[in-house]
Motif scaffolding. Sequence first.
Motif, PDB file in Angstrom:
ATOM      1  N   ARG A  34      35.402  42.325  39.810  1.00  0.00           N
ATOM      2  CA  ARG A  34      34.686  40.757  39.204  1.00  0.00           C
ATOM      3  C   ARG A  34      34.692  39.626  39.406  1.00  0.00           C
ATOM      4  O   ARG A  34      35.535  38.835  40.373  1.00  0.00           O
ATOM      5  CB  ARG A  34      35.088  41.119  37.856  1.00  0.00           C
ATOM      6  CG  ARG A  34      34.134  40.216  36.750  1.00  0.00           C
ATOM      7  CD  ARG A  34      35.336  40.364  35.402  1.00  0.00           C
ATOM      8  NE  ARG A  34      35.165  41.524  34.745  1.00  0.00           N
ATOM      9  CZ  ARG A  34      35.020  41.766  33.287  1.00  0.00           C
ATOM     10  NH1 ARG A  34      35.589  40.104  32.905  1.00  0.00           N
ATOM     11  NH2 ARG A  34      34.327  42.668  33.079  1.00  0.00           N
ATOM     12  N   VAL A  35      33.218  39.101  39.468  1.00  0.00           N
ATOM     13  CA  VAL A  35      33.441  37.701  40.298  1.00  0.00           C
ATOM     14  C   VAL A  35      32.827  36.561  38.961  1.00  0.00           C
ATOM     15  O   VAL A  35      32.164  36.955  37.914  1.00  0.00           O
ATOM     16  CB  VAL A  35      32.258  37.574  41.009  1.00  0.00           C
ATOM     17  CG1 VAL A  35      32.150  35.993  41.333  1.00  0.00           C
ATOM     18  CG2 VAL A  35      32.823  38.386  42.450  1.00  0.00           C
ATOM     19  N   ARG A  59      31.506  45.288  39.786  1.00  0.00           N
ATOM     20  CA  ARG A  59      30.937  46.810  40.288  1.00  0.00           C
ATOM     21  C   ARG A  59      30.878  47.408  39.554  1.00  0.00           C
ATOM     22  O   ARG A  59      32.576  46.948  38.673  1.00  0.00           O
ATOM     23  CB  ARG A  59      31.561  46.727  41.903  1.00  0.00           C
ATOM     24  CG  ARG A  59      31.723  47.665  42.451  1.00  0.00           C
ATOM     25  CD  ARG A  59      32.881  48.014  43.689  1.00  0.00           C
ATOM     26  NE  ARG A  59      32.161  49.250  44.754  1.00  0.00           N
ATOM     27  CZ  ARG A  59      33.870  49.392  45.372  1.00  0.00           C
ATOM     28  NH1 ARG A  59      34.855  49.078  45.024  1.00  0.00           N
ATOM     29  NH2 ARG A  59      33.913  50.936  46.038  1.00  0.00           N
ATOM     30  N   PHE A  60      30.483  48.518  39.619  1.00  0.00           N
ATOM     31  CA  PHE A  60      30.914  49.977  38.504  1.00  0.00           C
ATOM     32  C   PHE A  60      30.808  51.021  39.647  1.00  0.00           C
ATOM     33  O   PHE A  60      30.113  50.842  40.666  1.00  0.00           O
ATOM     34  CB  PHE A  60      29.570  49.875  38.184  1.00  0.00           C
ATOM     35  CG  PHE A  60      29.242  48.865  36.416  1.00  0.00           C
ATOM     36  CD1 PHE A  60      30.583  48.946  35.294  1.00  0.00           C
ATOM     37  CD2 PHE A  60      29.235  47.472  36.863  1.00  0.00           C
ATOM     38  CE1 PHE A  60      29.978  48.117  34.525  1.00  0.00           C
ATOM     39  CE2 PHE A  60      28.576  46.646  35.551  1.00  0.00           C
ATOM     40  CZ  PHE A  60      29.386  46.914  34.557  1.00  0.00           C
ATOM     41  N   LEU A  61      31.637  51.541  39.087  1.00  0.00           N
ATOM     42  CA  LEU A  61      32.063  53.059  39.753  1.00  0.00           C
ATOM     43  C   LEU A  61      31.487  54.424  38.596  1.00  0.00           C
ATOM     44  O   LEU A  61      31.976  54.592  37.817  1.00  0.00           O
ATOM     45  CB  LEU A  61      33.262  53.269  40.876  1.00  0.00           C
ATOM     46  CG  LEU A  61      33.551  52.046  41.116  1.00  0.00           C
ATOM     47  CD1 LEU A  61      35.143  52.456  41.810  1.00  0.00           C
ATOM     48  CD2 LEU A  61      33.353  52.318  42.316  1.00  0.00           C
ATOM     49  N   TYR A 105      32.549  33.125  32.942  1.00  0.00           N
ATOM     50  CA  TYR A 105      31.214  34.245  32.576  1.00  0.00           C
ATOM     51  C   TYR A 105      31.462  34.918  34.364  1.00  0.00           C
ATOM     52  O   TYR A 105      31.834  34.736  35.213  1.00  0.00           O
ATOM     53  CB  TYR A 105      29.949  33.453  32.341  1.00  0.00           C
ATOM     54  CG  TYR A 105      29.451  33.203  33.706  1.00  0.00           C
ATOM     55  CD1 TYR A 105      27.675  33.611  34.170  1.00  0.00           C
ATOM     56  CD2 TYR A 105      29.959  31.893  34.146  1.00  0.00           C
ATOM     57  CE1 TYR A 105      27.780  33.640  35.767  1.00  0.00           C
ATOM     58  CE2 TYR A 105      29.195  31.264  35.213  1.00  0.00           C
ATOM     59  CZ  TYR A 105      27.799  32.450  35.969  1.00  0.00           C
ATOM     60  OH  TYR A 105      27.595  32.461  36.635  1.00  0.00           O
ATOM     61  N   THR A 106      30.927  35.880  33.810  1.00  0.00           N
ATOM     62  CA  THR A 106      31.131  37.611  34.652  1.00  0.00           C
ATOM     63  C   THR A 106      29.655  37.369  35.671  1.00  0.00           C
ATOM     64  O   THR A 106      28.139  37.409  35.168  1.00  0.00           O
ATOM     65  CB  THR A 106      30.744  38.549  34.499  1.00  0.00           C
ATOM     66  OG1 THR A 106      31.758  38.951  33.705  1.00  0.00           O
ATOM     67  CG2 THR A 106      30.447  39.192  35.676  1.00  0.00           C
ATOM     68  N   VAL A 157      29.634  40.188  44.537  1.00  0.00           N
ATOM     69  CA  VAL A 157      28.565  39.089  44.640  1.00  0.00           C
ATOM     70  C   VAL A 157      29.382  38.479  45.546  1.00  0.00           C
ATOM     71  O   VAL A 157      30.338  37.065  44.646  1.00  0.00           O
ATOM     72  CB  VAL A 157      28.289  39.125  43.545  1.00  0.00           C
ATOM     73  CG1 VAL A 157      26.518  38.245  43.056  1.00  0.00           C
ATOM     74  CG2 VAL A 157      27.637  40.599  41.976  1.00  0.00           C
ATOM     75  N   TYR A 158      27.613  38.315  46.380  1.00  0.00           N
ATOM     76  CA  TYR A 158      28.062  36.748  47.344  1.00  0.00           C
ATOM     77  C   TYR A 158      27.163  35.745  46.587  1.00  0.00           C
ATOM     78  O   TYR A 158      25.776  35.835  46.174  1.00  0.00           O
ATOM     79  CB  TYR A 158      28.253  36.956  48.505  1.00  0.00           C
ATOM     80  CG  TYR A 158      29.163  38.113  49.534  1.00  0.00           C
ATOM     81  CD1 TYR A 158      30.032  36.936  49.758  1.00  0.00           C
ATOM     82  CD2 TYR A 158      29.131  38.631  48.915  1.00  0.00           C
ATOM     83  CE1 TYR A 158      31.805  37.766  50.060  1.00  0.00           C
ATOM     84  CE2 TYR A 158      29.946  40.096  49.534  1.00  0.00           C
ATOM     85  CZ  TYR A 158      31.142  39.393  49.766  1.00  0.00           C
ATOM     86  OH  TYR A 158      32.823  39.670  50.361  1.00  0.00           O
ATOM     87  N   HIS A 159      27.805  34.328  45.787  1.00  0.00           N
ATOM     88  CA  HIS A 159      26.246  33.621  45.098  1.00  0.00           C
ATOM     89  C   HIS A 159      26.705  32.501  46.289  1.00  0.00           C
ATOM     90  O   HIS A 159      27.189  31.189  46.691  1.00  0.00           O
ATOM     91  CB  HIS A 159      27.257  33.375  43.804  1.00  0.00           C
ATOM     92  CG  HIS A 159      27.034  32.069  43.740  1.00  0.00           C
ATOM     93  ND1 HIS A 159      25.112  32.534  42.326  1.00  0.00           N
ATOM     94  CD2 HIS A 159      26.213  30.919  42.307  1.00  0.00           C
ATOM     95  CE1 HIS A 159      24.634  31.693  41.879  1.00  0.00           C
ATOM     96  NE2 HIS A 159      25.161  30.811  41.967  1.00  0.00           N
TER      97      HIS A 159
END
Length: 683
Positions: A201-202, A150-152, A145-146, A41-43
Amino acid sequence: MDQEIQKMREISLVYLDRSGGLQKFMRDCKKCNDSKQSYAVYHFIISINPSDIAELDATLGNYILHNPIQAAQIFQSVCFIAIKTLSLIEQLQTEAQISVLLKPTHLPPLPSYVLSLSAFPFNYTSQRFYISEGIAIAMGTVTKYTQGARFLCTEETCPFSEGRFRYIRVHMPGATESATVRNDFVCSLCSSPLQEDMKFRVLGDKQIVEMIDAKVLNALKGYSSDKLHCRIQTFTVFLRDELTNKMKIGNHYKIIGIPACVQNGLQATACIEVNSIKLCKPNGPSFVGDNFKYLLSLTSSSCWRFTAILANIFASQVVPPGTYNTLKLAILLSLVQTGEKENADYLDLLIVTSDTLVIDRLLNYSICLLPRGIRHPPSSEIFPSVSKDKHGTGSASIHACSAVLAKGGICYIGDLSSHKKDKLELLQSVLESRTTTVFIPGKKYGEEADQQVTISIQTNFWSFVDVDSSSKKHTQKDNFLIGQMDLSLVPPNLLDVFGLLIYNEFPSCRLSSPVVHHTLKKAINPKAMLYKVSQQFRMQDYEEFILFAKNLHVELSSEAESLIQGYYVASRRVRRDSIHGSTLSTSALKILISLSKAHTKLSLRKKVLEEDALIAILLLESSLTLKHGKSALCIAPNPVFPFDLSDENSLQQRDSYLMQCHHQLLKFIGAYGPGIHINTNEE
């Protein structure tokens, strides 16, 4: 609907271009691209001015205010198109990898946008922007915190088991960690379980703050004429990423955020996800009452008369005019020496009395003249404490206390002898440094290392000592000096750090007739106005006067500075013994300057004169006499108010007496302060 969404996307791009948001977005993208690291993720943070965007397109403006989560998706699409069109981030693959936080600069000044923290019901179901305000009374440590993950797919033959960023989870307002990252997600293609790809994970920073409606300050005052009753409870605020550590415990803030409901097991907690924070600073009135102005004009011939009359008539609802004048002057001086500046001139009061009931009523009344006047409840802590966070994170939470809530005001801690030895030692340390340190053991709160958090204590402290209690609990010494009191109940070091020690004029064994009559009449009719002056100078008038006077910026004149310095040097030489050296503490010079400035403010002037310095010196010398006995200056027992102020002649008589004290002080400095040159009228 699609056409409407497309139109809002176009308007969003126009707004970003006109407001400079597009240029900022491109700079943020460059930082991400330069890192060459791929993230799940890019915030991005986008500042929104609701007024400007509503002028461009009312539909989009309304959408942002009332559907901010859906509106963020519109800006998400615009940002993704911009990144792909301009090739801003090479690593970005899907639109789901973009997380946009809309940060409104303000909200419309309408009641429907205000979320009252004391009103019921607390509207946490409509996930839109609200503005609210309150005081931060508890703060947790910063934890992680997350932001996104990404999930695979776990099925190796499935196309979504590797490669593209198909399944992305992003934190939403009010969501817990378990809502963002879970193990029960399934693939939409083959229905196999999904597994998180941990290397993508970010993480972001998170801080939990407890806030409470500012009305709680009225509930913590010892006396209040406010008859409004309301239910007040704390509410939880989440600060994330760039907003962490933007709040300080005890401060008053306005926040803009989205209310939500956080589920923790069987317990549901209403909270607010904060988007922006603004510190609320109290604005003092720009005027004083007409009666005060008229009194000031009548007493303009003397620098001492105005403050003398103020003290004489002060708190006539509690004690009769003309009683406790020295104490009431000290109270007024302490009230105007309050503020939230870092290096403020503090003025703490310790009163020695047998009339604990009357003094307690007087101090209770006085703290209500300030927005931040707090009477410390015996069941709570004076200074900050630490405990485990109640939201299940296991981290430490620092709780505010009476001293922190009284920031910029007065903390009245009651009878000093009622506090235990360890609390008195901590009080002494705070009075010396104006800070307190909270120790957080890392092992207990899930941290790798211990932490120490230093908190500024910006308040004046008031307390009293019952001399009758002191004489009962301690054997009196026989070797008292002239003028010295038995203060063995108070630790000597603590006695020295209190700015001013006051002995009230009427011990209970010979209580003055006016005080007795006043007490009896008030007991029969508590709301009665017993004196005409109570109607002319009401409590509200004194509130406005003190708020105006405390905000005056005053400067020392060279004459006042020389007089203060001369007295300090001479007293250091006179007040000494062969064992401990000088009995005059080094803080005495600060106290003298603080008293002088306070008298100047109380006189509604901006330049500290010799007359102000003289009152400060007489008050401090009287305080030192109670602690250590008389010195060569040899002042009268009640030097500031030697006569009853009943008419013009008594005021004139007091002025003449103070002029004699000034002359006596100059002789004292000349005799015991060699090297200090003071200009006199004769020269």
